[in-house]
Write an enzyme that holds these catalytic residues in place. Structure first.
Site, PDB file in Angstrom:
ATOM      1  N   CYS A 116      40.702  49.843  24.697  1.00 49.82           N
ATOM      2  CA  CYS A 116      40.068  48.865  23.964  1.00 49.82           C
ATOM      3  C   CYS A 116      39.390  49.540  22.749  1.00 49.82           C
ATOM      4  O   CYS A 116      38.702  49.126  21.733  1.00 49.82           O
ATOM      5  CB  CYS A 116      39.160  47.862  24.607  1.00 49.82           C
ATOM      6  N   HIS A 257      33.366  45.082  20.430  1.00 50.13           N
ATOM      7  CA  HIS A 257      34.334  44.669  21.169  1.00 50.13           C
ATOM      8  C   HIS A 257      34.401  43.549  22.014  1.00 50.13           C
ATOM      9  O   HIS A 257      33.149  43.349  22.491  1.00 50.13           O
ATOM     10  CB  HIS A 257      34.980  46.010  22.003  1.00 50.13           C
ATOM     11  N   ASN A 287      40.316  38.761  24.726  1.00 51.51           N
ATOM     12  CA  ASN A 287      40.093  40.052  24.257  1.00 51.51           C
ATOM     13  C   ASN A 287      41.551  40.508  23.865  1.00 51.51           C
ATOM     14  O   ASN A 287      42.476  40.532  24.701  1.00 51.51           O
ATOM     15  CB  ASN A 287      39.950  40.707  25.825  1.00 51.51           C
TER      16      ASN A 287
HETATM   17  O1  UT7 Z   1      38.088  45.379  27.229  1.00 48.97           O
HETATM   18  C1  UT7 Z   1      37.714  46.123  28.145  1.00 48.97           C
HETATM   19  C2  UT7 Z   1      37.930  45.782  29.496  1.00 48.97           C
HETATM   20  N1  UT7 Z   1      37.628  44.714  30.394  1.00 48.97           N
HETATM   21  C3  UT7 Z   1      36.603  44.273  30.335  1.00 48.97           C
HETATM   22  O2  UT7 Z   1      35.598  44.663  29.994  1.00 48.97           O
HETATM   23  C4  UT7 Z   1      36.484  43.293  31.502  1.00 48.97           C
HETATM   24  C5  UT7 Z   1      35.166  43.599  32.302  1.00 48.97           C
HETATM   25  N2  UT7 Z   1      34.944  42.558  33.492  1.00 48.97           N
HETATM   26  C6  UT7 Z   1      34.780  41.357  33.269  1.00 48.97           C
HETATM   27  O3  UT7 Z   1      34.586  40.960  32.188  1.00 48.97           O
HETATM   28  C7  UT7 Z   1      34.633  40.604  34.484  1.00 48.97           C
HETATM   29  O4  UT7 Z   1      34.243  41.375  35.725  1.00 48.97           O
HETATM   30  C8  UT7 Z   1      35.781  39.518  34.871  1.00 48.97           C
HETATM   31  C9  UT7 Z   1      35.617  38.496  33.713  1.00 48.97           C
HETATM   32  C10 UT7 Z   1      36.986  40.153  34.856  1.00 48.97           C
HETATM   33  C11 UT7 Z   1      35.579  38.746  35.991  1.00 48.97           C
HETATM   34  O5  UT7 Z   1      34.067  38.178  36.176  1.00 48.97           O
HETATM   35  P1  UT7 Z   1      33.187  38.653  37.290  1.00 48.97           P
HETATM   36  O6  UT7 Z   1      32.131  37.677  37.181  1.00 48.97           O
HETATM   37  O7  UT7 Z   1      33.127  40.008  37.687  1.00 48.97           O
HETATM   38  O8  UT7 Z   1      33.910  37.993  38.648  1.00 48.97           O
HETATM   39  P2  UT7 Z   1      34.452  38.759  40.103  1.00 48.97           P
HETATM   40  O9  UT7 Z   1      35.650  39.700  39.733  1.00 48.97           O
HETATM   41  O10 UT7 Z   1      33.392  39.258  40.628  1.00 48.97           O
HETATM   42  O11 UT7 Z   1      34.882  37.450  40.914  1.00 48.97           O
HETATM   43  C12 UT7 Z   1      34.061  36.692  41.412  1.00 48.97           C
HETATM   44  C13 UT7 Z   1      35.135  35.351  42.172  1.00 48.97           C
HETATM   45  C14 UT7 Z   1      35.929  35.924  42.930  1.00 48.97           C
HETATM   46  O12 UT7 Z   1      35.891  34.934  44.171  1.00 48.97           O
HETATM   47  P3  UT7 Z   1      35.194  35.060  45.416  1.00 48.97           P
HETATM   48  O13 UT7 Z   1      35.559  36.555  45.932  1.00 48.97           O
HETATM   49  O14 UT7 Z   1      33.767  35.294  44.980  1.00 48.97           O
HETATM   50  O15 UT7 Z   1      35.517  34.152  46.427  1.00 48.97           O
HETATM   51  C15 UT7 Z   1      37.198  35.999  42.269  1.00 48.97           C
HETATM   52  O16 UT7 Z   1      38.337  35.869  42.982  1.00 48.97           O
HETATM   53  O17 UT7 Z   1      35.642  34.592  40.976  1.00 48.97           O
HETATM   54  C16 UT7 Z   1      37.179  34.844  41.496  1.00 48.97           C
HETATM   55  N3  UT7 Z   1      37.958  34.737  40.318  1.00 48.97           N
HETATM   56  C17 UT7 Z   1      38.150  33.449  39.638  1.00 48.97           C
HETATM   57  N4  UT7 Z   1      37.945  32.193  39.789  1.00 48.97           N
HETATM   58  C18 UT7 Z   1      38.462  31.451  38.884  1.00 48.97           C
HETATM   59  C19 UT7 Z   1      38.540  35.977  39.708  1.00 48.97           C
HETATM   60  N5  UT7 Z   1      39.226  34.998  38.573  1.00 48.97           N
HETATM   61  C20 UT7 Z   1      39.095  34.065  38.495  1.00 48.97           C
HETATM   62  C21 UT7 Z   1      39.342  33.067  37.636  1.00 48.97           C
HETATM   63  N6  UT7 Z   1      39.310  31.706  37.879  1.00 48.97           N
HETATM   64  N7  UT7 Z   1      40.288  33.331  36.496  1.00 48.97           N
END
Ligand code: UT7
Length: 332
Positions: A116, A257, A287
């Site tokens: 990125c 970004h 993204n």
């Molecule tokens: O470009 C540079 C590279 N990328 C980034 O900068 C991405 C950086 N990370 C993020 O933006 C965030 O971590 C995400 C958007 C990827 C995820 O958000 P989060 O608030 O960190 O969620 P999480 O991974 O902690 O997951 C929370 C919950 C989980 O369920 P449980 O275990 O709490 O029951 C996930 O399974 O949300 C669940 N989950 C979803 N639920 C609905 C993960 N993806 C989804 C989804 N829809 N699409």
């Protein structure tokens, strides 16, 4: 040795494929909701390329707009640098494919991949050719077709990414008060396992097993990347501002970004920047990896927020980990 000059961005062009994938569409594909995606990422929709459309095609469209805006022909270019993690193929480099499609003669070029941060790093590399006096016109293209490496059964990644392209022309600045001022880049390879595509390279060449194990897709530890991004994006920006005797309040336009709205607002808050100076278009594009910065520049222009003489802070963070920030005075 030629006299050192200052480099400026003198033209900007962007292109996104017409097809739109909304959060409502994704609700039908994986176990997710519009509300979850909006709350956690700020994304509402993203553009996706059709099958058979490659990064060189999107990059070409953005490049054509840059040339038209600058009023120059393809053979006026000295070099083409394509920033991408989704080249048309491993080789030849996408810069060669764009050069051929553009019909540019007597130009050289290559691809750059820093995930990125690719566009930000390419902008600095290209500007060095101009600063050295070796080149007068360098085309920097940031393009990615993330949909070509995303697993649309994995809700943790498929909601985030989109496809798009943006390009800028870098030329010598005749007015010394305009153009690129300073940059600060850093990589931390210990984060390599947090965001990567395991197969398709020399470590894990394509086999039936790599395909069966879905190793040709993006794998991400979202929380690890999120924590690094929130901490490091603000840190490099602060260090860059400090060494130039500036604070967040001196920045007219912050163009970060677009990986997650929460990463952007956390960074802007820490830098003390008012919300109206922060460019966010992740809601429309998701993204797009190497294309986010030029797409956000375009949004800033369209919203009337990016004018000649404005002090601009660009920032990026991505897989690697890679991180960086650039300071410039917008030149047109
Ligand atoms: O470009 C540079 C590279 N990328 C980034 O900068 C991405 C950086 N990370 C993020 O933006 C965030 O971590 C995400 C958007 C990827 C995820 O958000 P989060 O608030 O960190 O969620 P999480 O991974 O902690 O997951 C929370 C919950 C989980 O369920 P449980 O275990 O709490 O029951 C996930 O399974 O949300 C669940 N989950 C979803 N639920 C609905 C993960 N993806 C989804 C989804 N829809 N699409």
């Amino acid at each position: 040795m030629s006299q050192l000059l200052r480099a400026k961005i003198s033209a900007l062009g962007t292109y996104v494929p017409p097809r739109v994938l909304t959060n409502a569409d994704l609700e039908k594909m994986v176990d997710t909701t519009d509300q979850w995606i909006l709350d956690r990422t700020g994304i509402h929709e993203r553009h996706l390329a059709d099958k058979g459309v490659a990064s060189s095609d999107l990059g070409l469209e953005a490049a054509k707009k840059v040339l038209a805006q600058a009023g120059i022909g393809p053979s006026d270019l000295d070099a083409i640098i394509v920033a991408t993690v989704t080249p048309d193929m491993l080789f030849p480099c996408t810069a060669c494919l764009v050069q051929d499609k553009l019909g540019a003669k007597d130009v050289w070029g290559f691809d750059m991949n820093a995930a990125c941060s690719s566009f930000l790093y390419a902008l600095q590399v290209g500007s060095r050719f101009v600063v050295s006096g070796d080149h007068k016109k360098v085309l920097i293209i940031g393009v990615d077709i993330m949909s070509s490496i995303i697993d649309y059964t994995d809700r943790a990644t498929c909601v985030i990414f989109g496809d798009g392209a943006g390009a800028v022309l870098v030329e010598p600045a005749t007015d010394d008060s305009l153009g690129l001022i300073d940059f600060l880049h850093e990589v931390d390879g210990s984060g390599g396992c947090s965001l990567f595509m395991p197969a398709g390279g020399s470590l894990n060449p394509a086999t039936h097993e790599t395909v069966a194990h879905r190793m040709h897709y993006v794998h991400q530890d979202g929380q690890a990347v999120f924590k690094f991004a929130v901490r490091k994006m603000a840190e490099v920006c602060e260090r860059l501002l400090q060494r130039n005797g500036l604070t967040g309040k001196d920045i007219d336009v912050f163009i970060p970004h677009q990986a997650n709205r929460r990463i952007i607002t956390a960074t802007a808050d820490r830098l003390g920047m008012p919300a109206d100076r922060v460019i966010i278009n992740i809601d429309r594009f998701g993204n797009t990896t190497s294309a986010t910065l030029p797409l956000a520049m375009q949004t800033a222009r369209e919203e009337g927020k990016l004018k000649k003489g404005d002090m601009v802070l660009l920032a990026a963070v991505g897989a690697g980990f890679t991180v960086g920030a650039s300071l410039l005075r917008w030149a047109f």
